[in-house]
Each structure stands twice: as C-alpha cells, then as structure tokens.
Enzyme design. Structure first.
Site, PDB file in Angstrom:
ATOM      1  N   HIS A 222     -65.487  14.673  27.479  1.00  0.00           N
ATOM      2  CA  HIS A 222     -66.313  15.034  28.638  1.00  0.00           C
ATOM      3  C   HIS A 222     -66.580  13.826  29.520  1.00  0.00           C
ATOM      4  O   HIS A 222     -67.581  13.767  30.220  1.00  0.00           O
ATOM      5  CB  HIS A 222     -67.637  15.656  28.177  1.00  0.00           C
ATOM      6  CG  HIS A 222     -67.422  16.927  27.415  1.00  0.00           C
ATOM      7  ND1 HIS A 222     -67.396  16.968  26.041  1.00  0.00           N
ATOM      8  CD2 HIS A 222     -67.186  18.189  27.843  1.00  0.00           C
ATOM      9  CE1 HIS A 222     -67.159  18.219  25.659  1.00  0.00           C
ATOM     10  NE2 HIS A 222     -67.028  18.979  26.727  1.00  0.00           N
ATOM     11  N   SER A 448     -19.724   0.112  41.257  1.00  0.00           N
ATOM     12  CA  SER A 448     -18.312  -0.230  41.527  1.00  0.00           C
ATOM     13  C   SER A 448     -17.526  -0.254  40.218  1.00  0.00           C
ATOM     14  O   SER A 448     -16.385   0.191  40.158  1.00  0.00           O
ATOM     15  CB  SER A 448     -18.192  -1.547  42.282  1.00  0.00           C
ATOM     16  OG  SER A 448     -18.966  -2.544  41.668  1.00  0.00           O
ATOM     17  N   THR A 496     -16.966   3.434  52.699  1.00  0.00           N
ATOM     18  CA  THR A 496     -16.894   2.975  51.308  1.00  0.00           C
ATOM     19  C   THR A 496     -15.476   2.479  51.050  1.00  0.00           C
ATOM     20  O   THR A 496     -14.629   2.510  51.953  1.00  0.00           O
ATOM     21  CB  THR A 496     -17.165   4.130  50.313  1.00  0.00           C
ATOM     22  OG1 THR A 496     -16.072   5.055  50.398  1.00  0.00           O
ATOM     23  CG2 THR A 496     -18.474   4.849  50.610  1.00  0.00           C
TER      24      THR A 496
END
Length: 580
Positions: A222, A448, A496
């Site tokens: 509580h 890569s 890319t």
C-alpha cells in the site's frame, strides 16, 4: 512537485474504468450493477458448492478480480486505490452468491484493519439474514521480527489461498473443511517484499522518498515504507538477503525452512520490474533455495499482487505436500492464474544437447585443385586492396555512418590473410566461398559482416566440385545478390552496396551466353557498371542501413559499401587479366 503522470482518464473514474476493462476482456466475468463487484458470469454452477469472495483496495491488479473463475474465486469486491471496499458492496456480493444457491460463503481477507472491519461487518449482516458465511484472515508477511498488535500483513500468499480453497470448493468440500485445511496451509506460507522505488496513488505524490541507488526491504503493498533501507545490490545478493530474513529463526514471523523441505515459490512483480529482471530474480531465488537443500516443487513468476507501479518484487514460499500440490495443480479458468507445468522444478534436467554442427567451414580439411593458385592470387589482391582503402572507406562512412566501414573491411581482409597463411586454398570454389563466409561471419561483425556472409553462403551453393564455368560463377553471384536483397530488405537505388553489386551481377549474367574469348570483356564491363553504380550513390537518398537515419542533404559522397564492392570486383578482374 507534480503528481506522477498516469495513463488514465480521471483520478475519480480510474477504478471503475479498470474494472470495466477487466470484465469486458474476460468472457467469464461480469459486474454487479451499482457496485464495484466482479462476479463469475456462470453463477449457476455454484449451486450446492461453497462460494469464495475476496477483495480489498484497488491498485493490486490482477488481484483480486483476475482470480475469479471455476476453481478459484466466485467474486471480488474492489475499494478505491489502496482503500478498503465499503460493507454495503461486500454484503451485495455475499447475497448475490447466496441467491445463486451457494451452500456457504468463505470471505478471504488480507490482514488490514479496514478490510477486517468492513468484511467483518458485512459477514455479521449476512449471518443475520441466514447466510452460512465464514471469514479467513491471511497474515503471512515475514517483515517484522516482532509484529505489533495489528499482526502480520496479508500479501501475495493470499493468491495461494484463493487457489487451494478454490480447488477444494470446486470438489464440493464443506465450508468448515475448507477453513480448517486453509488454516493449516497458512502456517507454512511466508512473504517478503523489496523495492527500488515507491509508488504513487493516482493524483498524489509518491508514498515515500527513496533516493537513487537505495532499496527498501520488507515493505507492504500500500505504498508504506519497509523495515530497513540499504544500497541496491545484485539480484543474487538481494534474493539471499530476502530469504535469510524470511527464514531467520530469531524473528517471530519467520517461516521455518530446513534441508529436504519442499516448497512452492511465487516471484511476484510489485508492478514495474521488467520481465527480464523478473526472470533473473526467479533464477536467483530457485538457485538460493536449492543451495539450502530445499526442493522447489513449483514456481510461479509474474505480476500476481502488485502495488501500482512499484519497481520491486516479493517472494512467497508455501510448504508443499502432495495434497497441496494436487490442489495447486488443479485446473482453473481464472484469467490471471498462470499456465504452469506440473513437473517438479528441482531435479529436472533442463538443458538439451545442441545438434552437431560443422559451423566452421574454415576449420575443415580441404584438398587443392587446378583453380587453387589463381583463387589464392585473387584473394590476396582483394585483401591488399581493402587494406589500402581502409582510411578512404572510413572517411566516406563518417559522412553518413559511424566511420568504421574501412575498419570492418580491413578486419575481414586480415582474417582472410591469416587463414591463407595456414591453409591450402580448396580446389572447389564453393568450398572457398563457404570458408570466406565463415570467416566474415566470425571476424567482420556488424550488418556488413552478415550481408557478405549471406552473399558468400548463397553463392557457394552454386559452385560445387567440378563446376566452375563463367556461367556458374554468374549464377552464383546473382544468387548471392538476391540473398542480400531478400534478407537485407534493400534494393538498387537505396544507396547501399547493392547499387554497385546489382548492375555488376546483371552484367555478369552475359557470361552464360558469351564465348570463352569474350568472357574477360564481360568481366571488365561488370567492373565498369559497379564503379558507375558506386559513383551514382552520391546523388541517392539512403533508404536502408544506418545512413537512412541521416538528413539527405548532408550526404554528397558515394556510399562506402558500394565503393568497397566496386574495388573488390576491380581487384578480381585485374588479377584474372594478369593470368596469361
């Protein structure tokens, strides 16, 4: 200070809306009109059986509404956040169960003064109306060495009582039988909590201050502080401290525990620990108990009785005998009860042998062949080219990446050179590509490394023993490029390495129909296409890879991955051109 933000609509309505959310999402539950009472939607099935009613303040979800179902609670009454429910609603719940034909009603109440008074008053009122009702108080907190007159608090062990009493009720036990059996079980239950943060009732400030790096031991549910504060330690140390405290014979509220004893363990998230932390604490608790010779019979780990968003955990132990485990394992439809295994946790072999894998083609023994010398020369040239271009590739990468493209390619080159010193180059090109794929995967790292490894692995499958024509190389390169596209998600035009590789691979497909004398011309044309593709990436916006997160106008240099691919192809063509 502002009260902590919470994802609610209103402080006043949050309890009612949460109850509605629980009930709407669970087909087995319904709400009692005009009250914060959740009931089983199949009350008819209670005829002639004992009904179980529990409840208390809100903020402990999934307790108690989530434990309603066949084999557990019949109903639950909710108060406001951390506030005891009103007697009128408790009485309404009792009468609903009585009218459904229940033979008796057991109130399962956590040991807090407000709950005892309000449930007690409702029980007396119900008795005056002829209802067979009894009340079981759960008080299993192990925090205090010398509990006050109020006694020990009721914590997550209450959920065990819901389960065992619910299984007995489902089997048709009488109210008196259930109460006496549960009183025995309660002697063997203990709970202790620890937290790294307080919690805050909606609309209020945090319940207590806990400085960063501190933890509070022995707190309730509580928002009240605990019995002692210390520095946060590792999960193993925290768990050991908790179990030591719970089982310390000098404490009046300890749980006796000796080697050979069998226990059920509950690792309960007080609200805000991540699932990852919970799993670490669970492992620590099992290990700690087993180190004391305890047989851990069952484990439940998750959020069972929370304290809003408190970043803490409580451990509950329950002494286990075959009958307790039978009741614990009995089926229930309650939505918050976990789907547990009935296998004993301790003594189970939990590691499976891994499959035998030849995952390191670079370690396999290979035999040389007629192509070995030329392939060694080509590989040497690729390595020296990549090492020469290390700084150029790094500086291109600094424009749009993390500036290490040259380093990763150089790492691969050095790995190839080291391997070449100690190994023969296999005569089968596919085997060599598999070796290179293994080296790249292990030594190059990053995305890569994964892309090159994919390319080489897919290409290797097309270059088997005895098949090494221009056409098979063209097919192999094309297959490698397709694998990169499929798994990497990039396409030509995305800035890319594919912007250099794809046009070259398409050009190399002409080797399938080219006469032997025309093969070098195709290779040189592919090298030109790769170089032009790399150069053209100056004008492209990155749509894949890390560079895609950088503002387009800042990138005016070619893509380093495409430049590297063009350089590799050029090295291959030059070396083959020298083989006269």
């Amino acid at each position: 200070m502002e009260p902590q933000k919470k994802l609610i609509n209103s402080v006043v309505r949050c309890v009612d809306e949460a109850l509605c959310g629980l009930v709407r999402a669970s087909g087995g539950l319904c709400l009692l009109k005009g009250h914060r009472v959740v009931l089983r939607s199949d009350l008819d099935s209670l005829k002639g059986k004992v009904a179980l009613l529990s409840g208390g303040g809100s903020g402990h979800e999934p307790a108690h509404g989530g434990y309603i179902g066949a084999g557990m609670l019949s109903a639950a009454v909710a108060g406001g956040v951390f506030a005891s429910p009103p007697p009128a609603s408790i009485l309404a719940a009792i009468l609903s169960l009585h009218q459904a034909g229940a033979s008796g009603i057991l109130l399962i109440v956590k040991n807090y003064t407000g709950d005892r008074l309000n449930f007690g008053l409702a029980a007396e009122q119900a008795r005056n109306q002829g209802v067979n009702v009894d009340m079981l108080i759960v008080a299993e907190d192990c925090a205090f060495d010398q509990p006050s007159k109020a006694g020990r608090r009721g914590l997550c062990g209450t959920v065990f009582i819901h389960k065992l009493a619910g299984a007995l009720a489902e089997e048709g036990c009488s109210l008196d039988q259930i109460v006496s059996k549960m009183k025995e079980v309660l002697k063997g239950i203990g709970t202790l909590g620890v937290s790294l943060s307080p919690c805050s009732v909606p609309g209020c400030l945090p319940s207590f201050d806990l400085p960063p790096g501190a933890m509070e031991l022995g707190l309730g549910i509580h928002g009240e502080p605990g019995i002692k504060r210390s520095k946060v330690a590792s999960a193993d140390e925290v768990v050991k401290t908790m179990i030591d405290h719970m089982t310390n014979p000098d404490s009046q509220s300890h749980l006796p525990l000796k080697s050979g004893d069998s226990f059920v363990l509950c690792v309960n998230n007080l609200g805000a620990l991540s699932c990852l932390e919970m799993a670490v604490v669970t492992q620590a608790a099992i290990t700690c108990l087993e180190s004391r010779g305890v047989v851990v019979a069952r484990v439940m780990s998750g959020s069972f009785m929370t304290s809003l968003e408190m970043a803490g955990v409580s451990l509950t132990l329950m002494r286990a005998d075959p009958e307790t485990l039978r009741l614990f394992d009995a089926k229930t439809s309650a939505p918050a009860w976990p789907n547990l295994s009935t296998a004993c946790v301790s003594g189970r072999s939990y590691i499976t042998e891994a499959p035998a894998m030849s995952m390191r083609p670079q370690d396999d023994k290979h035999s040389q062949g007629p192509l070995s010398p030329v392939m060694r020369k080509v590989l040497d040239r690729i390595c020296s080219t990549l090492l020469e271009k290390q700084e150029e590739l790094n500086s291109l990468d600094r424009a749009a990446g993390d500036g290490d493209c040259g380093n990763t390619h150089a790492q691969a080159a050095r790995a190839f050179q080291e391997w070449l010193q100690d190994h023969v180059v296999p005569g089968c090109p596919g085997q060599l590509l598999s070796v290179l794929a293994g080296l790249v995967e292990e030594k190059m790292g990053g995305s890569s490394g994964a892309l090159y490894s994919l390319f080489l692995t897919a290409a290797a499958g097309h270059l088997t023993e005895g098949r090494s024509s221009g056409a098979t190389w063209a097919t192999a390169v094309h297959a490698g490029m397709q694998a990169m596209r499929r798994y990497g998600g990039a396409d030509p035009g995305d800035r890319t390495m594919l912007d250099a590789l794809c046009p070259a691979a398409e050009e190399l497909m002409k080797l399938i129909t080219a006469p032997p004398a025309g093969q070098m011309a195709v290779l040189h044309a592919a090298v030109q296409k790769a170089a032009a593709g790399a150069e053209a990436t100056r004008d492209l916006t990155a749509r894949a890879g890390r560079a895609s997160y950088i503002a387009a106008e800042r990138v005016t240099l070619p893509d380093p991955g495409a430049v590297a691919v063009a350089a590799i192809l050029k090295a291959v063509a030059e070396t083959l051109g020298e083989q006269k």
